[in-house]
Motif scaffolding. Structure first.
Motif, PDB file in Angstrom:
ATOM      1  N   ASN B 250       0.974  -1.260   0.165  1.00  0.00           N
ATOM      2  CA  ASN B 250       0.045  -0.034   0.029  1.00  0.00           C
ATOM      3  C   ASN B 250       0.808   1.276  -0.068  1.00  0.00           C
ATOM      4  O   ASN B 250       0.502   2.217  -0.734  1.00  0.00           O
ATOM      5  N   LEU B 251       1.938   1.221   0.758  1.00  0.00           N
ATOM      6  CA  LEU B 251       2.827   2.445   0.686  1.00  0.00           C
ATOM      7  C   LEU B 251       3.485   2.455  -0.728  1.00  0.00           C
ATOM      8  O   LEU B 251       3.738   3.580  -1.216  1.00  0.00           O
ATOM      9  N   MET B 254       1.156   4.241  -3.070  1.00  0.00           N
ATOM     10  CA  MET B 254       0.989   5.573  -2.803  1.00  0.00           C
ATOM     11  C   MET B 254       2.199   6.466  -3.473  1.00  0.00           C
ATOM     12  O   MET B 254       2.231   7.370  -4.078  1.00  0.00           O
ATOM     13  N   GLU B 255       3.374   5.675  -3.342  1.00  0.00           N
ATOM     14  CA  GLU B 255       4.615   6.176  -3.657  1.00  0.00           C
ATOM     15  C   GLU B 255       4.680   6.371  -5.303  1.00  0.00           C
ATOM     16  O   GLU B 255       5.136   7.333  -5.919  1.00  0.00           O
ATOM     17  N   LEU B 258       2.281   9.393  -6.454  1.00  0.00           N
ATOM     18  CA  LEU B 258       3.177  10.462  -5.974  1.00  0.00           C
ATOM     19  C   LEU B 258       4.258  10.620  -7.184  1.00  0.00           C
ATOM     20  O   LEU B 258       4.356  11.765  -7.732  1.00  0.00           O
ATOM     21  N   ARG B 259       4.850   9.487  -7.541  1.00  0.00           N
ATOM     22  CA  ARG B 259       5.977   9.698  -8.467  1.00  0.00           C
ATOM     23  C   ARG B 259       5.298   9.962  -9.940  1.00  0.00           C
ATOM     24  O   ARG B 259       6.188  10.752 -10.552  1.00  0.00           O
ATOM     25  N   ARG B 263      -2.317  12.843  -8.746  1.00  0.00           N
ATOM     26  CA  ARG B 263      -2.792  13.523  -7.641  1.00  0.00           C
ATOM     27  C   ARG B 263      -4.402  12.923  -7.355  1.00  0.00           C
ATOM     28  O   ARG B 263      -4.725  12.552  -6.186  1.00  0.00           O
ATOM     29  N   LEU B 266      -4.079   9.458  -5.923  1.00  0.00           N
ATOM     30  CA  LEU B 266      -3.794   9.465  -4.769  1.00  0.00           C
ATOM     31  C   LEU B 266      -4.843   9.814  -3.699  1.00  0.00           C
ATOM     32  O   LEU B 266      -5.137   9.288  -2.569  1.00  0.00           O
ATOM     33  N   GLU B 267      -5.693  10.751  -4.137  1.00  0.00           N
ATOM     34  CA  GLU B 267      -6.906  11.010  -3.467  1.00  0.00           C
ATOM     35  C   GLU B 267      -7.853   9.953  -3.585  1.00  0.00           C
ATOM     36  O   GLU B 267      -8.288   9.591  -2.284  1.00  0.00           O
ATOM     37  N   ALA B 269      -6.920   6.966  -3.328  1.00  0.00           N
ATOM     38  CA  ALA B 269      -6.621   5.877  -2.196  1.00  0.00           C
ATOM     39  C   ALA B 269      -6.930   6.341  -1.026  1.00  0.00           C
ATOM     40  O   ALA B 269      -7.174   5.402   0.047  1.00  0.00           O
ATOM     41  N   PHE B 270      -6.557   7.512  -0.839  1.00  0.00           N
ATOM     42  CA  PHE B 270      -6.663   8.390   0.606  1.00  0.00           C
ATOM     43  C   PHE B 270      -8.520   8.098   0.799  1.00  0.00           C
ATOM     44  O   PHE B 270      -8.760   7.801   1.985  1.00  0.00           O
ATOM     45  N   ARG B 271      -9.011   8.406  -0.197  1.00  0.00           N
ATOM     46  CA  ARG B 271     -10.621   8.136   0.107  1.00  0.00           C
ATOM     47  C   ARG B 271     -11.085   6.742   0.343  1.00  0.00           C
ATOM     48  O   ARG B 271     -11.955   6.818   1.306  1.00  0.00           O
ATOM     49  N   ARG B 272     -10.526   6.006  -0.239  1.00  0.00           N
ATOM     50  CA  ARG B 272     -10.832   4.570   0.068  1.00  0.00           C
ATOM     51  C   ARG B 272     -10.641   4.544   1.600  1.00  0.00           C
ATOM     52  O   ARG B 272     -11.372   3.767   2.269  1.00  0.00           O
ATOM     53  N   ALA B 273      -9.445   4.821   2.262  1.00  0.00           N
ATOM     54  CA  ALA B 273      -8.985   4.455   3.563  1.00  0.00           C
ATOM     55  C   ALA B 273      -9.978   5.303   4.408  1.00  0.00           C
ATOM     56  O   ALA B 273     -10.479   4.762   5.554  1.00  0.00           O
TER      57      ALA B 273
END
Lengths: 282, 282
Positions: B250-251, B254-255, B258-259, B263, B266-267, B269-273
Protein backbone atom coordinates in the motif's frame (compact mmCIF):
# COMPACT_ATOMS: atom_id res chain seq x y z
CA UNK A 1 -8.46 46.96 16.36
CA UNK A 2 -5.48 45.65 14.44
CA UNK A 3 -7.09 45.35 11.00
CA UNK A 4 -10.13 47.50 10.27
CA UNK A 5 -11.44 45.28 7.49
CA UNK A 6 -10.58 41.62 7.02
CA UNK A 7 -11.37 39.36 4.06
CA UNK A 8 -11.38 35.62 4.70
CA UNK A 9 -11.18 33.69 1.45
CA UNK A 10 -12.38 30.16 2.23
CA UNK A 11 -14.68 29.93 5.23
CA UNK A 12 -13.86 26.42 6.45
CA UNK A 13 -12.48 25.07 9.71
CA UNK A 14 -9.45 27.37 9.82
CA UNK A 15 -10.86 30.41 8.02
CA UNK A 16 -14.09 30.56 10.03
CA UNK A 17 -12.29 29.88 13.32
CA UNK A 18 -9.77 32.66 12.69
CA UNK A 19 -12.55 35.07 11.67
CA UNK A 20 -14.49 34.23 14.83
CA UNK A 21 -11.37 34.52 17.01
CA UNK A 22 -10.52 37.94 15.54
CA UNK A 23 -14.05 39.27 15.93
CA UNK A 24 -14.33 37.91 19.47
CA UNK A 25 -11.18 39.75 20.50
CA UNK A 26 -11.94 42.93 18.53
CA UNK A 27 -8.87 42.44 16.36
CA UNK A 28 -10.89 43.49 13.33
CA UNK A 29 -13.88 45.74 12.67
CA UNK A 30 -15.53 43.81 9.88
CA UNK A 31 -14.98 40.40 8.29
CA UNK A 32 -16.13 39.61 4.78
CA UNK A 33 -16.07 35.98 3.72
CA UNK A 34 -15.69 34.47 0.30
CA UNK A 35 -16.47 30.91 -0.65
CA UNK A 36 -18.02 28.81 -3.37
CA UNK A 37 -21.12 27.70 -1.48
CA UNK A 38 -23.59 30.40 -0.47
CA UNK A 39 -25.25 28.09 2.04
CA UNK A 40 -21.95 27.67 3.87
CA UNK A 41 -21.33 31.43 3.94
CA UNK A 42 -24.84 32.06 5.27
CA UNK A 43 -24.17 29.58 8.04
CA UNK A 44 -20.93 31.38 8.93
CA UNK A 45 -22.83 34.68 9.17
CA UNK A 46 -25.51 33.06 11.37
CA UNK A 47 -22.83 31.70 13.67
CA UNK A 48 -21.29 35.17 13.92
CA UNK A 49 -17.93 34.14 12.43
CA UNK A 50 -18.21 36.64 9.56
CA UNK A 51 -20.23 39.83 9.10
CA UNK A 52 -20.96 39.59 5.39
CA UNK A 53 -19.91 37.65 2.32
CA UNK A 54 -19.23 37.94 -1.39
CA UNK A 55 -19.41 35.28 -4.05
CA UNK A 56 -16.41 36.81 -5.81
CA UNK A 57 -12.99 36.84 -4.11
CA UNK A 58 -11.96 40.17 -5.63
CA UNK A 59 -15.08 41.88 -4.29
CA UNK A 60 -14.36 40.42 -0.82
CA UNK A 61 -10.85 41.90 -0.87
CA UNK A 62 -11.87 45.43 -1.74
CA UNK A 63 -10.71 47.82 1.02
CA UNK A 64 -9.45 44.91 3.13
CA UNK A 65 -6.52 45.64 5.43
CA UNK A 66 -5.98 41.92 5.98
CA UNK A 67 -6.68 39.16 3.47
CA UNK A 68 -6.56 35.54 4.62
CA UNK A 69 -6.10 32.77 2.04
CA UNK A 70 -7.91 29.84 3.65
CA UNK A 71 -9.17 27.87 0.65
CA UNK A 72 -7.51 24.52 -0.17
CA UNK A 73 -3.79 25.17 -0.63
CA UNK A 74 -3.67 24.09 -4.28
CA UNK A 75 -5.97 27.01 -5.20
CA UNK A 76 -3.74 29.75 -3.72
CA UNK A 77 -1.88 30.62 -6.92
CA UNK A 78 -5.00 31.10 -9.00
CA UNK A 79 -6.68 32.89 -6.09
CA UNK A 80 -3.77 35.36 -5.95
CA UNK A 81 -4.26 36.02 -9.65
CA UNK A 82 -7.99 36.62 -9.20
CA UNK A 83 -7.66 39.07 -6.31
CA UNK A 84 -4.42 40.94 -6.96
CA UNK A 85 -6.07 43.80 -8.88
CA UNK A 86 -8.43 44.39 -5.94
CA UNK A 87 -5.84 44.53 -3.14
CA UNK A 88 -5.34 47.96 -1.70
CA UNK A 89 -1.92 49.49 -1.00
CA UNK A 90 -0.74 48.60 2.47
CA UNK A 91 -2.85 45.45 2.65
CA UNK A 92 -1.39 42.41 4.38
CA UNK A 93 -2.07 39.02 2.80
CA UNK A 94 -1.54 35.84 4.79
CA UNK A 95 -2.29 32.22 4.02
CA UNK A 96 -3.02 29.39 6.43
CA UNK A 97 -1.97 26.48 4.22
CA UNK A 98 -0.27 23.33 5.52
CA UNK A 99 2.41 23.30 2.83
CA UNK A 100 4.67 26.26 2.22
CA UNK A 101 6.60 25.49 -0.96
CA UNK A 102 4.55 28.05 -2.87
CA UNK A 103 5.20 31.00 -0.54
CA UNK A 104 7.85 32.50 -2.85
CA UNK A 105 5.52 32.24 -5.84
CA UNK A 106 2.71 33.94 -3.90
CA UNK A 107 5.06 36.73 -2.81
CA UNK A 108 5.81 37.33 -6.49
CA UNK A 109 2.12 37.52 -7.35
CA UNK A 110 1.39 40.38 -4.94
CA UNK A 111 1.07 43.88 -6.41
CA UNK A 112 3.37 46.67 -5.21
CA UNK A 113 2.66 47.90 -1.69
CA UNK A 114 1.04 44.61 -0.63
CA UNK A 115 2.90 42.29 1.74
CA UNK A 116 2.53 38.54 1.82
CA UNK A 117 3.33 36.47 4.94
CA UNK A 118 2.91 32.69 4.93
CA UNK A 119 1.39 31.16 8.06
CA UNK A 120 0.61 27.62 9.18
CA UNK A 121 -1.44 27.34 12.35
CA UNK A 122 -0.89 23.86 13.81
CA UNK A 123 -4.51 23.50 14.82
CA UNK A 124 -7.57 21.69 13.65
CA UNK A 125 -8.26 18.03 13.36
CA UNK A 126 -9.50 15.45 10.93
CA UNK A 127 -12.77 17.43 10.85
CA UNK A 128 -13.31 20.20 8.36
CA UNK A 129 -15.80 22.88 7.37
CA UNK A 130 -17.55 25.71 9.15
CA UNK A 131 -19.47 23.19 11.25
CA UNK A 132 -16.23 22.23 13.03
CA UNK A 133 -15.02 25.83 13.42
CA UNK A 134 -14.61 27.44 16.81
CA UNK A 135 -12.92 30.70 17.83
CA UNK A 136 -10.88 28.95 20.54
CA UNK A 137 -9.15 26.69 17.98
CA UNK A 138 -5.81 28.51 18.11
CA UNK A 139 -5.50 28.78 21.87
CA UNK A 140 -2.36 27.03 23.05
CA UNK A 141 -1.47 26.02 19.50
CA UNK A 142 1.74 26.63 17.62
CA UNK A 143 1.69 28.81 14.51
CA UNK A 144 4.58 28.74 12.06
CA UNK A 145 5.28 31.94 10.15
CA UNK A 146 7.51 31.47 7.12
CA UNK A 147 10.16 34.09 6.59
CA UNK A 148 11.94 34.73 3.31
CA UNK A 149 14.36 37.38 2.10
CA UNK A 150 11.31 39.31 0.82
CA UNK A 151 9.41 39.27 4.11
CA UNK A 152 8.70 42.76 5.45
CA UNK A 153 9.85 42.62 9.09
CA UNK A 154 7.31 45.08 10.58
CA UNK A 155 4.48 43.30 8.73
CA UNK A 156 5.74 39.93 9.98
CA UNK A 157 5.67 41.44 13.47
CA UNK A 158 2.03 42.48 13.03
CA UNK A 159 1.12 39.02 11.79
CA UNK A 160 2.94 37.45 14.73
CA UNK A 161 1.00 39.72 17.10
CA UNK A 162 -2.25 38.62 15.43
CA UNK A 163 -1.59 34.92 16.04
CA UNK A 164 -0.47 35.61 19.58
CA UNK A 165 -3.63 37.63 20.17
CA UNK A 166 -5.76 34.59 19.24
CA UNK A 167 -3.81 32.47 21.71
CA UNK A 168 -1.03 30.87 19.67
CA UNK A 169 2.70 30.87 20.10
CA UNK A 170 4.70 31.67 16.99
CA UNK A 171 7.87 30.25 15.49
CA UNK A 172 9.60 31.42 12.34
CA UNK A 173 10.89 28.94 9.75
CA UNK A 174 11.94 29.20 6.13
CA UNK A 175 9.37 27.72 3.70
CA UNK A 176 11.70 24.83 2.76
CA UNK A 177 12.49 24.06 6.39
CA UNK A 178 8.77 24.14 7.14
CA UNK A 179 8.00 21.63 4.41
CA UNK A 180 10.85 19.39 5.47
CA UNK A 181 9.62 19.30 9.09
CA UNK A 182 5.86 19.27 8.51
CA UNK A 183 6.30 16.88 5.63
CA UNK A 184 7.58 14.55 8.32
CA UNK A 185 5.37 15.17 11.37
CA UNK A 186 2.17 15.86 9.46
CA UNK A 187 1.95 15.20 5.71
CA UNK A 188 3.77 11.86 5.77
CA UNK A 189 1.94 10.77 8.92
CA UNK A 190 -1.34 11.24 7.08
CA UNK A 191 -0.14 9.20 4.12
CA UNK A 192 1.05 6.44 6.45
CA UNK A 193 -2.27 6.36 8.33
CA UNK A 194 -4.24 6.14 5.08
CA UNK A 195 -1.94 3.31 3.94
CA UNK A 196 -2.37 1.50 7.28
CA UNK A 197 -6.14 1.53 6.97
CA UNK A 198 -5.99 0.37 3.36
CA UNK A 199 -3.68 -2.48 4.38
CA UNK A 200 -6.15 -3.51 7.09
CA UNK A 201 -8.91 -3.33 4.48
CA UNK A 202 -6.92 -5.49 2.07
CA UNK A 203 -6.41 -8.19 4.68
CA UNK A 204 -9.95 -8.20 6.07
CA UNK A 205 -12.18 -5.15 6.09
CA UNK A 206 -14.40 -6.79 8.71
CA UNK A 207 -11.48 -6.61 11.18
CA UNK A 208 -12.23 -3.01 12.05
CA UNK A 209 -15.17 -3.75 14.26
CA UNK A 210 -12.67 -5.44 16.60
CA UNK A 211 -10.54 -2.34 16.84
CA UNK A 212 -9.80 -0.83 20.25
CA UNK A 213 -8.62 2.64 21.29
CA UNK A 214 -5.08 2.05 19.96
CA UNK A 215 -6.29 1.45 16.41
CA UNK A 216 -8.68 4.38 16.66
CA UNK A 217 -5.96 6.79 17.77
CA UNK A 218 -3.41 5.56 15.27
CA UNK A 219 -5.73 5.82 12.27
CA UNK A 220 -7.90 8.80 13.29
CA UNK A 221 -6.22 11.13 10.80
CA UNK A 222 -7.28 8.78 8.01
CA UNK A 223 -10.67 10.49 8.54
CA UNK A 224 -9.11 13.68 7.14
CA UNK A 225 -10.22 15.18 3.83
CA UNK A 226 -8.67 13.08 1.01
CA UNK A 227 -8.72 15.93 -1.55
CA UNK A 228 -6.94 18.29 0.86
CA UNK A 229 -4.27 15.82 1.90
CA UNK A 230 -3.58 14.35 -1.51
CA UNK A 231 -2.89 17.88 -2.73
CA UNK A 232 -0.65 18.64 0.24
CA UNK A 233 1.32 15.41 -0.22
CA UNK A 234 1.63 16.03 -3.95
CA UNK A 235 2.87 19.58 -3.31
CA UNK A 236 5.52 18.21 -0.93
CA UNK A 237 6.37 15.26 -3.14
CA UNK A 238 10.14 15.10 -2.86
CA UNK A 239 10.09 15.09 0.93
CA UNK A 240 7.31 12.48 0.90
CA UNK A 241 9.32 10.16 -1.34
CA UNK A 242 12.30 10.42 1.01
CA UNK A 243 10.20 9.70 4.10
CA UNK A 244 8.46 6.72 2.49
CA UNK A 245 11.91 5.29 1.82
CA UNK A 246 13.15 5.88 5.39
CA UNK A 247 9.95 4.41 6.79
CA UNK A 248 10.28 1.37 4.54
CA UNK A 249 13.81 0.86 5.88
CA UNK A 250 12.51 0.91 9.44
CA UNK A 251 9.75 -1.55 8.62
CA UNK A 252 12.31 -3.74 6.88
CA UNK A 253 14.55 -3.64 9.94
CA UNK A 254 11.70 -4.85 12.16
CA UNK A 255 10.72 -7.45 9.58
CA UNK A 256 14.28 -8.79 9.60
CA UNK A 257 14.32 -8.99 13.40
CA UNK A 258 11.00 -10.86 13.40
CA UNK A 259 12.22 -13.29 10.74
CA UNK A 260 15.45 -13.91 12.63
CA UNK A 261 13.52 -14.48 15.86
CA UNK A 262 15.55 -11.66 17.41
CA UNK A 263 13.04 -10.71 20.08
CA UNK A 264 15.54 -8.57 21.97
CA UNK A 265 16.51 -6.69 18.84
CA UNK A 266 12.84 -5.96 18.22
CA UNK A 267 12.42 -4.75 21.78
CA UNK A 268 15.42 -2.48 21.31
CA UNK A 269 13.92 -0.98 18.14
CA UNK A 270 10.57 -0.45 19.93
CA UNK A 271 12.39 1.04 22.92
CA UNK A 272 14.14 3.56 20.71
CA UNK A 273 10.76 4.67 19.36
CA UNK A 274 9.26 4.97 22.82
CA UNK A 275 12.14 7.12 24.00
CA UNK A 276 11.79 9.41 21.00
CA UNK A 277 8.03 9.65 21.45
CA UNK A 278 8.27 10.30 25.19
CA UNK A 279 10.02 13.57 24.36
CA UNK A 280 6.69 15.16 23.44
CA UNK A 281 4.54 13.76 26.25
CA UNK A 282 1.22 12.02 25.93
CA UNK B 1 -20.34 -13.98 44.76
CA UNK B 2 -19.28 -15.80 41.62
CA UNK B 3 -15.83 -16.92 42.76
CA UNK B 4 -15.18 -17.21 46.49
CA UNK B 5 -11.43 -16.90 46.19
CA UNK B 6 -9.55 -15.33 43.25
CA UNK B 7 -5.83 -15.36 42.54
CA UNK B 8 -4.51 -12.65 40.24
CA UNK B 9 -1.06 -13.54 38.93
CA UNK B 10 0.50 -10.30 37.72
CA UNK B 11 -0.91 -7.17 39.34
CA UNK B 12 -0.44 -4.66 36.53
CA UNK B 13 -2.86 -2.50 34.57
CA UNK B 14 -5.20 -5.34 33.58
CA UNK B 15 -4.75 -7.64 36.60
CA UNK B 16 -5.22 -4.92 39.21
CA UNK B 17 -8.14 -3.36 37.33
CA UNK B 18 -9.93 -6.71 37.06
CA UNK B 19 -9.29 -7.46 40.73
CA UNK B 20 -10.66 -4.06 41.72
CA UNK B 21 -13.66 -4.42 39.42
CA UNK B 22 -14.51 -7.86 40.85
CA UNK B 23 -14.18 -6.72 44.45
CA UNK B 24 -16.18 -3.56 43.78
CA UNK B 25 -19.06 -5.61 42.42
CA UNK B 26 -18.80 -8.41 45.00
CA UNK B 27 -17.97 -10.94 42.31
CA UNK B 28 -15.35 -12.48 44.59
CA UNK B 29 -14.84 -12.79 48.30
CA UNK B 30 -11.07 -12.50 48.48
CA UNK B 31 -8.35 -11.63 45.98
CA UNK B 32 -4.76 -12.73 46.43
CA UNK B 33 -2.17 -11.16 44.19
CA UNK B 34 1.14 -12.51 42.99
CA UNK B 35 3.93 -10.50 41.44
CA UNK B 36 7.68 -10.11 41.41
CA UNK B 37 7.88 -6.74 43.13
CA UNK B 38 6.67 -6.57 46.74
CA UNK B 39 6.41 -2.78 46.57
CA UNK B 40 3.96 -3.03 43.69
CA UNK B 41 1.83 -5.61 45.54
CA UNK B 42 1.76 -3.47 48.67
CA UNK B 43 0.57 -0.57 46.59
CA UNK B 44 -2.23 -2.73 45.12
CA UNK B 45 -3.34 -3.67 48.65
CA UNK B 46 -3.30 -0.01 49.73
CA UNK B 47 -5.42 0.92 46.74
CA UNK B 48 -7.88 -1.83 47.65
CA UNK B 49 -7.45 -3.76 44.39
CA UNK B 50 -6.31 -6.94 46.19
CA UNK B 51 -6.75 -8.21 49.76
CA UNK B 52 -3.44 -9.97 50.24
CA UNK B 53 -0.45 -11.17 48.26
CA UNK B 54 2.08 -13.95 47.93
CA UNK B 55 5.56 -13.83 46.46
CA UNK B 56 5.08 -17.35 45.06
CA UNK B 57 2.47 -18.00 42.37
CA UNK B 58 1.66 -21.50 43.62
CA UNK B 59 0.90 -20.21 47.11
CA UNK B 60 -1.37 -17.54 45.61
CA UNK B 61 -3.36 -20.21 43.74
CA UNK B 62 -4.04 -22.46 46.77
CA UNK B 63 -7.83 -22.80 47.26
CA UNK B 64 -8.50 -20.31 44.45
CA UNK B 65 -11.77 -20.78 42.55
CA UNK B 66 -10.58 -18.42 39.83
CA UNK B 67 -6.99 -17.92 38.72
CA UNK B 68 -6.17 -15.02 36.39
CA UNK B 69 -2.94 -15.10 34.35
CA UNK B 70 -2.12 -11.42 33.97
CA UNK B 71 1.69 -11.42 33.78
CA UNK B 72 3.37 -10.67 30.43
CA UNK B 73 2.05 -13.18 27.89
CA UNK B 74 5.42 -14.80 27.18
CA UNK B 75 5.55 -16.05 30.81
CA UNK B 76 2.24 -17.93 30.71
CA UNK B 77 3.64 -21.35 29.79
CA UNK B 78 6.21 -21.39 32.58
CA UNK B 79 3.65 -19.89 34.98
CA UNK B 80 1.24 -22.74 34.18
CA UNK B 81 4.03 -25.19 35.03
CA UNK B 82 4.76 -23.45 38.33
CA UNK B 83 1.15 -23.36 39.53
CA UNK B 84 -0.46 -26.52 38.14
CA UNK B 85 0.28 -28.65 41.22
CA UNK B 86 -1.47 -26.05 43.42
CA UNK B 87 -4.68 -25.69 41.43
CA UNK B 88 -7.72 -27.17 43.13
CA UNK B 89 -10.28 -29.39 41.37
CA UNK B 90 -13.02 -27.29 39.83
CA UNK B 91 -10.84 -24.20 39.57
CA UNK B 92 -11.25 -21.97 36.54
CA UNK B 93 -8.09 -20.50 35.00
CA UNK B 94 -8.30 -17.57 32.62
CA UNK B 95 -5.64 -15.43 31.00
CA UNK B 96 -5.89 -11.83 29.80
CA UNK B 97 -3.11 -11.91 27.20
CA UNK B 98 -3.21 -10.00 23.93
CA UNK B 99 -2.06 -12.94 21.82
CA UNK B 100 -3.86 -16.25 21.85
CA UNK B 101 -1.68 -18.69 19.90
CA UNK B 102 -0.69 -20.44 23.11
CA UNK B 103 -4.21 -21.15 24.38
CA UNK B 104 -4.10 -24.79 23.24
CA UNK B 105 -0.77 -25.33 24.94
CA UNK B 106 -2.07 -23.81 28.18
CA UNK B 107 -5.17 -26.01 28.04
CA UNK B 108 -2.86 -29.00 27.87
CA UNK B 109 -0.89 -27.85 30.90
CA UNK B 110 -3.93 -27.78 33.20
CA UNK B 111 -4.35 -30.71 35.62
CA UNK B 112 -7.51 -32.83 35.51
CA UNK B 113 -10.65 -31.07 36.75
CA UNK B 114 -9.27 -27.60 36.03
CA UNK B 115 -10.69 -25.61 33.10
CA UNK B 116 -8.78 -23.06 31.09
CA UNK B 117 -10.51 -20.26 29.15
CA UNK B 118 -8.50 -17.72 27.15
CA UNK B 119 -9.67 -14.10 27.38
CA UNK B 120 -8.53 -10.86 25.81
CA UNK B 121 -10.13 -7.72 27.22
CA UNK B 122 -9.77 -4.94 24.63
CA UNK B 123 -9.08 -2.32 27.24
CA UNK B 124 -6.13 -0.39 28.55
CA UNK B 125 -3.85 2.03 26.84
CA UNK B 126 -0.20 2.74 26.28
CA UNK B 127 0.10 3.08 30.06
CA UNK B 128 0.90 0.10 32.24
CA UNK B 129 1.28 -0.92 35.86
CA UNK B 130 -0.88 -0.74 38.95
CA UNK B 131 -0.58 3.06 38.89
CA UNK B 132 -2.70 3.14 35.74
CA UNK B 133 -5.23 0.56 36.99
CA UNK B 134 -8.86 1.44 37.61
CA UNK B 135 -11.88 -0.78 38.28
CA UNK B 136 -13.92 0.94 35.55
CA UNK B 137 -11.44 -0.08 32.85
CA UNK B 138 -13.65 -2.77 31.32
CA UNK B 139 -16.87 -0.78 31.17
CA UNK B 140 -18.10 -0.51 27.62
CA UNK B 141 -15.12 -2.50 26.34
CA UNK B 142 -15.13 -5.61 24.20
CA UNK B 143 -13.72 -8.84 25.62
CA UNK B 144 -12.81 -11.72 23.33
CA UNK B 145 -13.14 -15.22 24.76
CA UNK B 146 -11.33 -17.87 22.74
CA UNK B 147 -13.19 -21.12 22.27
CA UNK B 148 -11.55 -24.40 21.29
CA UNK B 149 -12.79 -27.98 21.03
CA UNK B 150 -11.61 -28.46 24.64
CA UNK B 151 -13.48 -25.48 26.07
CA UNK B 152 -16.00 -26.48 28.76
CA UNK B 153 -19.23 -24.74 27.71
CA UNK B 154 -20.68 -24.10 31.21
CA UNK B 155 -17.30 -22.74 32.38
CA UNK B 156 -17.08 -20.49 29.31
CA UNK B 157 -20.56 -19.27 30.25
CA UNK B 158 -19.39 -18.38 33.76
CA UNK B 159 -16.36 -16.54 32.38
CA UNK B 160 -18.60 -14.67 29.94
CA UNK B 161 -20.87 -13.67 32.83
CA UNK B 162 -17.81 -12.42 34.75
CA UNK B 163 -16.72 -10.09 31.96
CA UNK B 164 -20.27 -8.89 31.45
CA UNK B 165 -20.56 -8.22 35.18
CA UNK B 166 -17.55 -5.87 35.01
CA UNK B 167 -19.19 -4.00 32.13
CA UNK B 168 -17.80 -5.61 28.98
CA UNK B 169 -19.53 -7.18 26.03
CA UNK B 170 -18.20 -10.55 24.97
CA UNK B 171 -17.49 -12.15 21.61
CA UNK B 172 -16.20 -15.67 21.00
CA UNK B 173 -13.42 -16.35 18.49
CA UNK B 174 -11.07 -19.25 17.87
CA UNK B 175 -7.49 -18.55 19.02
CA UNK B 176 -6.17 -18.48 15.43
CA UNK B 177 -8.95 -16.17 14.27
CA UNK B 178 -8.22 -13.95 17.25
CA UNK B 179 -4.54 -13.67 16.36
CA UNK B 180 -5.33 -13.05 12.71
CA UNK B 181 -7.69 -10.17 13.58
CA UNK B 182 -5.83 -8.66 16.54
CA UNK B 183 -2.54 -9.16 14.78
CA UNK B 184 -3.99 -6.69 12.29
CA UNK B 185 -5.89 -4.14 14.38
CA UNK B 186 -3.53 -4.17 17.35
CA UNK B 187 -0.17 -5.94 17.16
CA UNK B 188 0.75 -4.74 13.68
CA UNK B 189 -0.54 -1.23 14.41
CA UNK B 190 1.90 -1.05 17.32
CA UNK B 191 4.81 -2.18 15.17
CA UNK B 192 3.88 0.36 12.49
CA UNK B 193 3.66 3.19 15.04
CA UNK B 194 7.06 2.30 16.50
CA UNK B 195 8.50 2.23 12.96
CA UNK B 196 6.91 5.59 12.14
CA UNK B 197 8.53 7.24 15.15
CA UNK B 198 11.90 5.68 14.36
CA UNK B 199 11.64 6.92 10.78
CA UNK B 200 10.92 10.44 12.06
CA UNK B 201 13.91 10.09 14.38
CA UNK B 202 16.14 8.96 11.51
CA UNK B 203 15.22 11.99 9.42
CA UNK B 204 15.43 14.58 12.19
CA UNK B 205 14.73 13.82 15.82
CA UNK B 206 14.30 17.53 16.52
CA UNK B 207 11.19 17.47 14.31
CA UNK B 208 9.02 16.17 17.10
CA UNK B 209 8.70 19.44 18.91
CA UNK B 210 6.77 20.67 15.88
CA UNK B 211 4.27 17.85 16.10
CA UNK B 212 0.57 18.64 16.40
CA UNK B 213 -2.38 16.56 17.59
CA UNK B 214 -2.36 14.36 14.46
CA UNK B 215 1.18 13.15 15.08
CA UNK B 216 0.41 12.66 18.77
CA UNK B 217 -2.65 10.52 18.09
CA UNK B 218 -1.00 8.50 15.36
CA UNK B 219 2.09 7.64 17.38
CA UNK B 220 0.62 7.49 20.92
CA UNK B 221 0.82 3.69 21.06
CA UNK B 222 4.57 3.96 20.49
CA UNK B 223 4.55 4.89 24.21
CA UNK B 224 3.52 1.29 24.96
CA UNK B 225 5.81 -1.12 26.80
CA UNK B 226 8.50 -2.29 24.31
CA UNK B 227 9.13 -5.60 26.13
CA UNK B 228 5.42 -6.47 26.16
CA UNK B 229 4.81 -5.62 22.52
CA UNK B 230 7.98 -7.12 21.11
CA UNK B 231 6.95 -10.40 22.75
CA UNK B 232 3.41 -10.15 21.41
CA UNK B 233 4.63 -9.39 17.87
CA UNK B 234 7.17 -12.23 18.06
CA UNK B 235 4.44 -14.63 19.24
CA UNK B 236 2.28 -13.63 16.28
CA UNK B 237 5.15 -13.57 13.83
CA UNK B 238 3.62 -15.14 10.74
CA UNK B 239 0.64 -12.80 10.72
CA UNK B 240 2.99 -9.85 11.34
CA UNK B 241 5.14 -10.75 8.34
CA UNK B 242 2.07 -10.94 6.12
CA UNK B 243 0.77 -7.58 7.30
CA UNK B 244 4.14 -5.88 6.85
CA UNK B 245 4.08 -7.08 3.27
CA UNK B 246 0.53 -5.87 2.60
CA UNK B 247 1.33 -2.54 4.22
CA UNK B 248 4.46 -2.20 2.12
CA UNK B 249 2.36 -2.79 -1.00
CA UNK B 250 0.00 0.00 0.00
CA UNK B 251 2.89 2.37 0.68
CA UNK B 252 4.38 1.39 -2.65
CA UNK B 253 1.10 2.12 -4.40
CA UNK B 254 0.99 5.62 -2.92
CA UNK B 255 4.66 6.14 -3.72
CA UNK B 256 3.99 5.22 -7.36
CA UNK B 257 1.07 7.66 -7.55
CA UNK B 258 3.22 10.45 -6.08
CA UNK B 259 6.05 9.72 -8.50
CA UNK B 260 3.67 9.68 -11.46
CA UNK B 261 2.12 12.97 -10.33
CA UNK B 262 -1.24 11.16 -10.21
CA UNK B 263 -2.89 13.45 -7.66
CA UNK B 264 -6.34 12.07 -8.38
CA UNK B 265 -5.16 8.50 -7.94
CA UNK B 266 -3.67 9.46 -4.59
CA UNK B 267 -6.92 11.10 -3.55
CA UNK B 268 -8.76 7.94 -4.53
CA UNK B 269 -6.45 5.82 -2.37
CA UNK B 270 -6.88 8.22 0.56
CA UNK B 271 -10.64 8.24 0.02
CA UNK B 272 -10.78 4.47 0.21
CA UNK B 273 -9.02 4.61 3.58
CA UNK B 274 -11.34 7.28 4.90
CA UNK B 275 -14.40 5.26 3.92
CA UNK B 276 -13.03 2.18 5.65
CA UNK B 277 -12.11 4.15 8.76
CA UNK B 278 -15.48 5.93 8.91
CA UNK B 279 -17.08 2.56 9.55
CA UNK B 280 -15.91 2.64 13.17
CA UNK B 281 -16.66 6.31 13.95
CA UNK B 282 -14.32 8.80 15.51
Amino acid sequence: VEFLKTAVLGVGLIGASLAGAMKGRSLTGHVTGFGRRRENLERAVEKGFIDSFEMDPGAACRDADLVVFATPVETFSSLAGRVSAFLKKGAVVIDVGSVKGLVRELEGLMPGGVSFVGCHPIAGSERSGVGAAEPGLFEGALCIITKTERTDAPVAGRVKALWEAVGSRVEFLGPEEHDRLYGLVSHFIHLAAYALVNAAGDVDSSCMRFAGPGFRDTTRIALSDPALWSNICAMNRDNMLTYIEVFRENLGLMEGLLRAGDREGLEKAFRRARQLREGIGD
